[in-house]
Design an enzyme around this catalytic site. Structure first.
Site, PDB file in Angstrom:
ATOM      1  N   ASP A  23       0.973   3.663   6.081  1.00  0.00           N
ATOM      2  CA  ASP A  23       1.540   2.460   6.705  1.00  0.00           C
ATOM      3  C   ASP A  23       2.653   2.831   7.690  1.00  0.00           C
ATOM      4  O   ASP A  23       3.170   1.972   8.401  1.00  0.00           O
ATOM      5  CB  ASP A  23       2.127   1.544   5.618  1.00  0.00           C
ATOM      6  CG  ASP A  23       1.382   0.218   5.542  1.00  0.00           C
ATOM      7  OD1 ASP A  23       0.559  -0.041   6.438  1.00  0.00           O
ATOM      8  OD2 ASP A  23       1.630  -0.547   4.596  1.00  0.00           O
ATOM      9  N   LYS A  48      -9.272  -4.175   3.090  1.00  0.00           N
ATOM     10  CA  LYS A  48      -8.928  -2.769   3.309  1.00  0.00           C
ATOM     11  C   LYS A  48      -9.772  -1.866   2.417  1.00  0.00           C
ATOM     12  O   LYS A  48     -10.293  -0.839   2.862  1.00  0.00           O
ATOM     13  CB  LYS A  48      -7.436  -2.540   3.016  1.00  0.00           C
ATOM     14  CG  LYS A  48      -6.535  -3.124   4.100  1.00  0.00           C
ATOM     15  CD  LYS A  48      -5.071  -3.174   3.678  1.00  0.00           C
ATOM     16  CE  LYS A  48      -4.240  -3.890   4.733  1.00  0.00           C
ATOM     17  NZ  LYS A  48      -2.858  -4.138   4.329  1.00  0.00           N
ATOM     18  N   GLN A 100       0.734  -2.884  -0.834  1.00  0.00           N
ATOM     19  CA  GLN A 100       0.654  -4.143  -0.085  1.00  0.00           C
ATOM     20  C   GLN A 100       1.965  -4.918  -0.212  1.00  0.00           C
ATOM     21  O   GLN A 100       2.449  -5.151  -1.316  1.00  0.00           O
ATOM     22  CB  GLN A 100      -0.531  -4.979  -0.609  1.00  0.00           C
ATOM     23  CG  GLN A 100      -0.762  -6.276   0.127  1.00  0.00           C
ATOM     24  CD  GLN A 100      -1.212  -6.068   1.581  1.00  0.00           C
ATOM     25  OE1 GLN A 100      -1.951  -5.135   1.888  1.00  0.00           O
ATOM     26  NE2 GLN A 100      -0.741  -6.912   2.481  1.00  0.00           N
TER      27      GLN A 100
END
Ligand code: NAP
Length: 299
Positions: A120, A53, A97
């Site tokens: 997200d 990412k 994460q």
């Protein structure tokens, strides 16, 4: 002849648009898109994802900042970092994460990210906006947004008259996927571990989406002839045919046999997977554009 949907190629086309949009924002407004990625602990798979990412964000011309915190990080320390990033005007997207180490509450952390920086799409504000069909100001969870783009490439914007079955009801994938399909006028069924006669339910689907985490669970006789099959599962299984101790990735769909009955299907790897990271970049540049009052449509 089945059409194998090339997620890598479609993801690359999204990334091209992201790069152009981020360059334009910098040129017109002097704003460089900023993405902060936080990882806690030393889970190797999570480090691989985060590394990918961060690299992709740099490749898109973003200011990409990675925070690597030790497993011992406390809830308060992690919360303080999110608070700092929430207030940092150079950061437009914050990604924590998952999964976090067991002693940390991921729910509290996710909900503390400002909704407009929640790239997200997991904050309840963004989940609620998706639920009421507000696609203009919310941010959508990356993997379902990516899967939806693949579906749109095949079926167009309007899924009126089509039946979709989503296997899996997680907050991360199954529920937002169902909302996206519903918003596009599909007739949607969400199946899960308590569903009776799952093969029968699946056989009704024009669009079948599997997000379970069980290797090759969906068999050919679960699939309507001519269906579109989207395989979200990522499962690592032993592959002794490749040598002692070797493994390989498979999805939740038995690819070879389902290819015989479906009209189009995503492979694993190379299907939904590459879309997730592309949609994260898209969400981040969309969030950055919104800070200067511009609505950006990438997909
Ligand atoms: P999850 O939170 O574990 O959810 C799995 C879902 O599958 C649950 O709703 C569960 O039902 C259902 N399920 C489990 N066993 C079942 C069975 N035998 N029959 C029917 N339904 C069953 O997983 P997730 O986060 O949604 O992820 C699902 C898969 O997608 C995993 O393989 C994951 O690695 C993959 N994934 C891929 C990406 C990507 O980038 N491509 C991103 C996210 C996830 P209950 O709710 O009843 O327990």
């Amino acid at each position: 002849m089945v059409q194998v949907i090339d997620g890598k190629q479609i993801a690359a086309s999204v990334i091209d648009k992201v790069k152009a949009a981020s360059a334009e924002l910098q040129a017109r407004n002097g704003v460089r898109t900023g993405l902060a990625v936080i990882i806690v602990g030393d889970d190797p798979a999570s480090h691989t994802y985060v590394g990918a990412k961060s690299r992709m964000a740099k490749d898109c011309g973003f200011n990409s900042v990675q925070y690597t915190l030790s497993t011992e990080t406390s809830q308060e320390e992690l919360a303080a970092l999110v608070t700092t990033l929430n207030a940092d005007e150079s950061i437009h997207g914050i990604l924590v994460q998952l999964p976090l180490p067991k002693h940390l509450s991921s729910e509290a952390i996710i909900q503390s990210i400002l909704p407009e920086k929640d790239v997200d799409g997991l904050n309840v504000v963004n989940v609620g906006k998706l639920a009421i069909g507000d696609m203009e100001t919310g941010l959508v969870s990356c993997t379902p947004a990516g899967a939806m783009l693949l579906i749109r490439r095949k079926h167009g914007e309007d899924l009126s008259g089509l039946t979709a079955v989503v296997i899996g009801r997680s907050n991360l994938f199954g529920k937002p996927m169902a909302q996206l399909l519903l918003n596009a006028n599909a007739t949607v069924t969400v199946a899960h571990s308590r569903t009776n006669n799952l093969p029968h339910v699946c056989r009704g689907a024009d669009i079948l989406i599997a997000a379970v985490g069980r290797p090759e669970m969906v068999k050919a006789d679960w699939v309507k002839r001519g269906a579109t099959v989207i395989d979200v599962g990522i499962n690592r299984i032993d592959a002794p045919e490749r040598g002692k101790g070797k493994t390989r990735l498979v999805g939740d769909v038995a690819f070879a046999e389902v290819s015989e009955v479906s009209e189009s299907i995503t492979p694993v790897p190379g299907g939904v997977g590459p879309m997730t990271i592309a949609m994260l970049m898209a969400n981040t540049v969309i969030a950055a554009h919104r800070t200067v009052g511009r609505a950006l449509k990438i997909f």
